[in-house]
Scaffold this motif. Structure first.
Motif, PDB file in Angstrom:
ATOM      1  N   PHE B 161       0.827  -1.207   0.000  1.00 35.62           N
ATOM      2  CA  PHE B 161       0.000   0.000   0.000  1.00 35.62           C
ATOM      3  C   PHE B 161       0.863   1.260   0.000  1.00 35.62           C
ATOM      4  O   PHE B 161       1.869   1.334   0.694  1.00 35.62           O
ATOM      5  CB  PHE B 161      -0.909   0.022   1.235  1.00 35.62           C
ATOM      6  CG  PHE B 161      -1.917  -1.082   1.212  1.00 35.62           C
ATOM      7  CD1 PHE B 161      -2.965  -1.051   0.281  1.00 35.62           C
ATOM      8  CD2 PHE B 161      -1.846  -2.144   2.109  1.00 35.62           C
ATOM      9  CE1 PHE B 161      -3.901  -2.071   0.267  1.00 35.62           C
ATOM     10  CE2 PHE B 161      -2.765  -3.159   2.076  1.00 35.62           C
ATOM     11  CZ  PHE B 161      -3.793  -3.130   1.160  1.00 35.62           C
ATOM     12  N   PRO B 162       0.442   2.286  -0.754  1.00 27.38           N
ATOM     13  CA  PRO B 162       1.182   3.552  -0.733  1.00 27.38           C
ATOM     14  C   PRO B 162       0.903   4.344   0.541  1.00 27.38           C
ATOM     15  O   PRO B 162      -0.117   4.133   1.198  1.00 27.38           O
ATOM     16  CB  PRO B 162       0.648   4.295  -1.958  1.00 27.38           C
ATOM     17  CG  PRO B 162      -0.703   3.716  -2.198  1.00 27.38           C
ATOM     18  CD  PRO B 162      -0.691   2.310  -1.695  1.00 27.38           C
ATOM     19  N   TYR B 163       1.842   5.198   0.880  1.00 30.85           N
ATOM     20  CA  TYR B 163       1.637   6.114   2.005  1.00 30.85           C
ATOM     21  C   TYR B 163       1.320   7.471   1.402  1.00 30.85           C
ATOM     22  O   TYR B 163       2.167   8.094   0.779  1.00 30.85           O
ATOM     23  CB  TYR B 163       2.910   6.222   2.847  1.00 30.85           C
ATOM     24  CG  TYR B 163       3.394   4.905   3.403  1.00 30.85           C
ATOM     25  CD1 TYR B 163       3.001   4.490   4.686  1.00 30.85           C
ATOM     26  CD2 TYR B 163       4.236   4.091   2.671  1.00 30.85           C
ATOM     27  CE1 TYR B 163       3.440   3.287   5.204  1.00 30.85           C
ATOM     28  CE2 TYR B 163       4.681   2.885   3.178  1.00 30.85           C
ATOM     29  CZ  TYR B 163       4.289   2.490   4.441  1.00 30.85           C
ATOM     30  OH  TYR B 163       4.721   1.307   4.947  1.00 30.85           O
ATOM     31  N   SER B 164       0.075   7.922   1.552  1.00 37.50           N
ATOM     32  CA  SER B 164      -0.315   9.136   0.831  1.00 37.50           C
ATOM     33  C   SER B 164      -0.318  10.372   1.712  1.00 37.50           C
ATOM     34  O   SER B 164      -0.372  11.483   1.219  1.00 37.50           O
ATOM     35  CB  SER B 164      -1.686   8.948   0.193  1.00 37.50           C
ATOM     36  OG  SER B 164      -2.568   8.418   1.167  1.00 37.50           O
ATOM     37  N   ASN B 165      -0.193  10.173   3.035  1.00 32.81           N
ATOM     38  CA  ASN B 165      -0.274  11.314   3.930  1.00 32.81           C
ATOM     39  C   ASN B 165       1.125  11.901   4.189  1.00 32.81           C
ATOM     40  O   ASN B 165       1.714  11.715   5.239  1.00 32.81           O
ATOM     41  CB  ASN B 165      -0.929  10.865   5.248  1.00 32.81           C
ATOM     42  CG  ASN B 165      -1.381  12.055   6.053  1.00 32.81           C
ATOM     43  OD1 ASN B 165      -1.308  13.198   5.576  1.00 32.81           O
ATOM     44  ND2 ASN B 165      -1.825  11.811   7.277  1.00 32.81           N
ATOM     45  N   ILE B 166       1.641  12.581   3.156  1.00 31.45           N
ATOM     46  CA  ILE B 166       2.981  13.163   3.253  1.00 31.45           C
ATOM     47  C   ILE B 166       2.843  14.654   3.516  1.00 31.45           C
ATOM     48  O   ILE B 166       2.092  15.340   2.810  1.00 31.45           O
ATOM     49  CB  ILE B 166       3.764  12.923   1.933  1.00 31.45           C
ATOM     50  CG1 ILE B 166       3.893  11.438   1.648  1.00 31.45           C
ATOM     51  CG2 ILE B 166       5.136  13.597   1.988  1.00 31.45           C
ATOM     52  CD1 ILE B 166       4.662  10.635   2.675  1.00 31.45           C
ATOM     53  N   PRO B 167       3.564  15.195   4.515  1.00 33.32           N
ATOM     54  CA  PRO B 167       3.429  16.619   4.839  1.00 33.32           C
ATOM     55  C   PRO B 167       3.683  17.504   3.618  1.00 33.32           C
ATOM     56  O   PRO B 167       4.599  17.232   2.833  1.00 33.32           O
ATOM     57  CB  PRO B 167       4.514  16.853   5.899  1.00 33.32           C
ATOM     58  CG  PRO B 167       4.768  15.515   6.475  1.00 33.32           C
ATOM     59  CD  PRO B 167       4.497  14.517   5.415  1.00 33.32           C
ATOM     60  N   ARG B 168       2.867  18.551   3.490  1.00 32.70           N
ATOM     61  CA  ARG B 168       2.945  19.433   2.332  1.00 32.70           C
ATOM     62  C   ARG B 168       4.324  20.110   2.231  1.00 32.70           C
ATOM     63  O   ARG B 168       4.845  20.297   1.133  1.00 32.70           O
ATOM     64  CB  ARG B 168       1.824  20.484   2.447  1.00 32.70           C
ATOM     65  CG  ARG B 168       1.563  21.274   1.192  1.00 32.70           C
ATOM     66  CD  ARG B 168       0.099  21.628   1.038  1.00 32.70           C
ATOM     67  NE  ARG B 168      -0.725  20.482   0.659  1.00 32.70           N
ATOM     68  CZ  ARG B 168      -0.872  20.083  -0.609  1.00 32.70           C
ATOM     69  NH1 ARG B 168      -0.254  20.701  -1.580  1.00 32.70           N
ATOM     70  NH2 ARG B 168      -1.629  19.053  -0.897  1.00 32.70           N
ATOM     71  N   ASP B 169       4.915  20.430   3.388  1.00 33.95           N
ATOM     72  CA  ASP B 169       6.233  21.081   3.398  1.00 33.95           C
ATOM     73  C   ASP B 169       7.269  20.296   2.606  1.00 33.95           C
ATOM     74  O   ASP B 169       8.147  20.860   1.970  1.00 33.95           O
ATOM     75  CB  ASP B 169       6.776  21.208   4.840  1.00 33.95           C
ATOM     76  CG  ASP B 169       5.915  22.133   5.672  1.00 33.95           C
ATOM     77  OD1 ASP B 169       5.027  22.772   5.070  1.00 33.95           O
ATOM     78  OD2 ASP B 169       6.141  22.190   6.892  1.00 33.95           O
ATOM     79  N   PHE B 170       7.123  18.963   2.697  1.00 32.22           N
ATOM     80  CA  PHE B 170       8.148  18.123   2.100  1.00 32.22           C
ATOM     81  C   PHE B 170       8.092  18.126   0.577  1.00 32.22           C
ATOM     82  O   PHE B 170       9.045  17.731  -0.083  1.00 32.22           O
ATOM     83  CB  PHE B 170       8.002  16.694   2.642  1.00 32.22           C
ATOM     84  CG  PHE B 170       9.080  15.778   2.140  1.00 32.22           C
ATOM     85  CD1 PHE B 170      10.414  16.034   2.430  1.00 32.22           C
ATOM     86  CD2 PHE B 170       8.757  14.672   1.366  1.00 32.22           C
ATOM     87  CE1 PHE B 170      11.399  15.201   1.951  1.00 32.22           C
ATOM     88  CE2 PHE B 170       9.747  13.841   0.884  1.00 32.22           C
ATOM     89  CZ  PHE B 170      11.077  14.095   1.179  1.00 32.22           C
ATOM     90  N   THR B 171       6.969  18.571   0.003  1.00 34.30           N
ATOM     91  CA  THR B 171       6.846  18.511  -1.459  1.00 34.30           C
ATOM     92  C   THR B 171       7.439  19.745  -2.144  1.00 34.30           C
ATOM     93  O   THR B 171       7.503  19.800  -3.363  1.00 34.30           O
ATOM     94  CB  THR B 171       5.379  18.383  -1.888  1.00 34.30           C
ATOM     95  OG1 THR B 171       4.679  19.527  -1.387  1.00 34.30           O
ATOM     96  CG2 THR B 171       4.755  17.122  -1.336  1.00 34.30           C
TER      97      THR B 171
END
Lengths: 504, 344
Positions: B161-171
């Motif tokens: 399964f993918p991890y989709s909850n990545i903090p916006r700052d990191f993008t």
């Protein structure tokens, strides 16, 4: 009748064969001799179709032939027994003998093993191979494998049999059998080309001898009435004793390196020796007698089980070439420059400066490119390395120039102790003398302490001034040839006889 | 006759004069062909497709190319020492999963997740290097085995399964730009420049190249080649981890499938970019050019409406072509070298 006419063959940086013409008659054992790099292998490979000549022609029974592969040679009944043993270890003796003609033993698409084994046994008997033909080859001795290769050539009804150092792995008894076999083949009208370093064998079996030197044919002579000394004279083109470097002044009080009771399981047992400062110490012996193996222990490439090595009277801890070079300023010129000594694909600059990059850095730690080029230029000039410039790729240099580069790297590093292993293999005569003089000057003028490893007797006697004789991983003798103070250096004949006594 | 042949070609050399020899020395460089090919391809696309030169498309191309640069560096840094890293993609995948697990499952900040992910990739590289120098096995077999080990970890941890909850700052790093140039691209250019400097001017860079040129000779010249091999595999892990994290930053989610196509990409970009397969040669410019070229080709295939499922086939063919061109180039430059030494 096989005729070679005006054959020339060049490789990058070296003319391996230069306008060579020679004839091989049926029923003749024709020896081909010459020093390393004289062109023997190239000549053989041209006869066997491995190389095609740049110029000139090969005639078989008067007709010009062009061979592109070894298969072409086989089709014309030219067979090679090469120096390297080419055998399939996990197959039987019979399979190895009949390898190239299994297709002749097909009945209804199946291989007739019974007939193969019968025929193989016949050829095995011819070469005095006293082993059941169904035995797996892997466990046989090198000599027995050599005999299998000869049997393989015989089984193809070769009319021209080319043998490259066929006796190098054989015992005295086996050699005598082989020579007897060659005489029988001769009687059957086979042409035998016999390449050998062992001149006694050449004198014993050959009808004619052709001598090569630096790619040129020096001459073809009937064996009758020829002496060994005369052949040697032709091979090296000068009297072996003429290069007289004189007496070496050794700083007798100072020991540069001392090895104390070196032991290595299965090899060395309690080996000790001393290298004086400013001395050229020779390690003489056959390949595999322990010379290179001992050097490997000194530079940390091989482990010793016990014993110690002292440099400038202090105990050392050397576990790698890096330790040897950076902690104790001891360098090693490898005997195998192409595989272990040089990075052939890199420039002269890189190959020379590789040991001193650390020293060429500026304050910020960057290598100064100009300083690197200057260092390389200086050594190219000092060693007379012939090249288009420091950026030329080392792989495109001639053997002699490559060897100079592989020595230059240790001169750049300003090593105090240099171990030089077989420095003149595959190097032409001119460069050879130059390298001898160079090694001499390093000791006599710059006070470097040198261990010279060589299996070339004239080389070791001319250059080294004390010689340790190696046999079966033991130092069996020490020969001092520097002579007494004020007296001349001992003569070549005398020294070589003394070495011979230790080896016997 | 051989003599006269040589003389003849030497005379031709002289007649060709300065321009000829200058051209030849440019041609002998391993990266020239790829730079030229990339420029040609760029010009071709600019004329044939109106949407190619749009800022949006150029942004995308340069960003993808930058990611490919890091993937390729992970391979090139070991190829240069004469080895290879088949587990590169799996290391990247594992990095991505660790980053995802930290930031999504555990809810930690990127300040914790990113260092942990980097550490994971680095340790994987060190693992490969350690096994290779201690076991004396070649890198092919060791990294083939570790490919499975790492892939298993990726699947085991993520369960696919993918991890989709990545903090916006990191993008920000993967999605934003400076004057229209993606940060990632600037980052890639900076790293390439640093590497070019290291390989030309730093002792460690020279030692890496020497080890790749001839490991035995390098060791016998006082280079601790075991350390060099270990270092190069460690760096390979670092580059794989970097590429993996940039992938997460760009996608805004951590996909466990990241890295599955890196094997072909990494070899393609590295080899086309002039990294000699038998070691000892590295070109930063070549890697940048070939990363752009490969992106352009993929981009072009999409514009031509080629079925994306066949993409890998094209990549494979391109690698074959590149290797063939390379061998022809080497043969040609050897021939000119040979003529020169004969003459001297």
């Amino acid at each position: 009748m096989l005729q070679i006419r005006h054959v020339t063959k060049s490789f990058p940086g070296v003319r391996a064969l230069d306008d060579v013409s020679v004839e091989f008659a049926p029923g003749e054992v024709h020896a081909i001799v010459g020093e390393n790099g004289a062109g023997k292998s190239t000549l053989i490979k041209i006869i066997c179709g491995v190389y095609t000549p740049d110029d000139g022609e090969v005639l078989l029974n008067g007709a010009r032939i062009t061979l592109h592969t070894y298969k072409d040679a086989l089709d014309r009944k030219i067979n090679l027994v090469s120096q390297e043993i080419q055998i399939i270890p996990k197959s039987t003796v019979a399979e190895n003998i009949m390898l190239d003609k299994l297709d002749r033993y097909l009945t209804h698409g199946r291989i007739d093993w019974k007939r193969i084994n019968q025929d193989a046994a016949r050829y095995a008997t011819m070469v005095d191979l006293a082993v059941p033909v169904r035995q797996i080859v892997a466990t046989l001795s090198a000599a027995q494998k050599q005999l299998i290769m000869i049997a393989r050539a015989l089984s193809s009804d070769a009319r021209i049999l080319v043998m490259d150092e066929p006796t190098s792995a054989l015992t005295r008894h086996e050699t005598e059998n082989l020579l007897a076999l060659l005489r029988r083949l001769k009687a059957e009208g086979v042409t035998v080309l016999f390449v050998s370093h062992k001149l006694e064998e050449v004198l014993a079996v050959a009808d004619k001898v052709s001598v090569l030197r630096d790619g040129c044919l020096i001459g073809t002579r009937p064996i009758a009435g020829l002496t060994k000394a005369q052949i040697v004279q032709m091979m090296i083109g000068r009297d072996a004793r003429t290069l007289d470097l004189g007496r070496l002044k050794v700083d007798a009080g100072h020991v540069a390196l001392e090895a104390r009771s070196i032991c290595q399981a299965g090899r060395f047992h309690d080996v000790s020796f001393v290298l004086q400062r400013g001395e050229i110490l020779g390690f003489y012996g056959l390949v595999g007698s322990g010379r290179t193996e001992l050097a490997q222990i000194l530079i940390g490439e091989a482990r010793k089980d016990s014993g110690e090595v002292l440099i400038n009277d202090k105990p050392t801890h050397i576990h790698s070439m890096a330790d040897s070079l950076f902690k104790y300023r001891m360098g090693y010129v490898s005997e195998n420059r192409k595989e272990k000594g040089l990075i052939l694909s890199a420039s002269i600059k890189t190959n020379v400066a590789i040991t001193i990059w650390n020293r060429l850095r500026d304050r910020l730690g960057s290598i100064q490119l100009a300083a690197e080029t200057t260092a390389a230029r200086k050594l190219m000039h000092a060693l007379e390395i012939r090249a288009t410039g420091p950026s030329q790729v080392v792989g495109s240099l001639s053997g002699g120039n490559q060897q100079k580069v592989s020595i230059a790297k240790w001169l750049a590093a300003q090593c105090d102790i240099l171990i030089i292993d077989e420095p003149t293999i595959g190097v032409d005569i001119g460069a050879k003398e130059y390298i001898h003089q160079l090694i001499w000057n390093l000791a006599s003028r710059e006070g470097k302490s040198i261990i010279l490893i060589s299996s070339d007797m004239p080389e070791i006697i001319n250059v080294a001034r004390r010689i340790l004789v190696f046999k079966d991983f033991k130092i069996v003798g020490e020969v001092r040839n520097n002579g007494e103070e004020g007296a001349p250096v001992r003569g070549y004949e005398e020294v070589s006889q003394e070495i011979g006594q230790y080896l016997a | 006759m051989a003599q006269s042949k040589v003389e003849h070609s030497v005379r031709q050399d002289r007649e060709a004069g300065g321009i000829g020899s200058a051209l030849r020395s440019v041609f002998r460089r391993s990266d020239t062909s790829v730079v030229i090919a990339t420029v040609i391809l760029f010009v071709l696309f600019s004329f044939s497709n109106t949407s190619f030169l749009t800022p949006f498309n150029l942004f995308n191309v340069s960003r993808t190319a930058a990611l490919y640069v890091f993937v390729a560096l992970g391979q090139a840094i070991v190829i240069v020492t004469g080895g290879m890293n088949l587990s590169l993609g799996a290391i990247g995948g594992l990095t991505v999963v660790v980053a995802g697990w930290c930031m999504d499952t555990m809810g930690w900040s990127p300040w914790i997740g990113v260092p942990l992910a980097m550490l994971t990739g680095t340790l994987c590289g060190m693992f490969n290097g350690f096994i290779i120098i201690k076991s004396k096995l070649n890198s092919f077999i060791v990294t083939l085995a570790s490919l499975f080990i790492f892939t298993g970890l990726v699947q085991g941890i993520s369960q696919g399964f993918p991890y989709s909850n990545i903090p916006r700052d990191f993008t920000i790093l993967g999605r934003n730009d400076f004057l229209g140039v993606p940060y990632v691209f600037l980052f890639a250019v900076a790293v390439l420049t640093a590497l070019a400097y290291v390989f030309k001017f730093r002792v460690v860079g020279r030692r890496i190249l020497a080890t790749g040129g001839n490991l035995e000779a390098a060791r016998l010249s006082g280079i601790r080649t075991d350390n060099i091999v270990f270092l190069s595999h460690t760096l390979s892990g670092v580059f794989a981890a970097t590429a993996g994290l940039l992938w997460v930053s760009r996608m805004g989610s951590a996909q466990p499938s990241t890295g599955t196509d890196w094997l072909i990409i990494s070899f393609a970009v590295a080899i086309i970019g002039g990294t000699a397969l038998n070691g000892g040669e590295f070109s930063a410019l070549g890697i940048l050019a070939s990363a752009i070229m490969l992106t352009l080709i993929k981009n072009g295939l999409i514009m031509l409406n080629v079925n994306v499922y066949f993409e890998q086939t094209f990549l494979g063919v391109i690698v074959l072509l590149a290797v063939s061109v390379e061998s022809i180039r080497v043969a040609l430059s050897n021939r000119t070298k040979r003529t020169k030494t004969d003459a001297s």
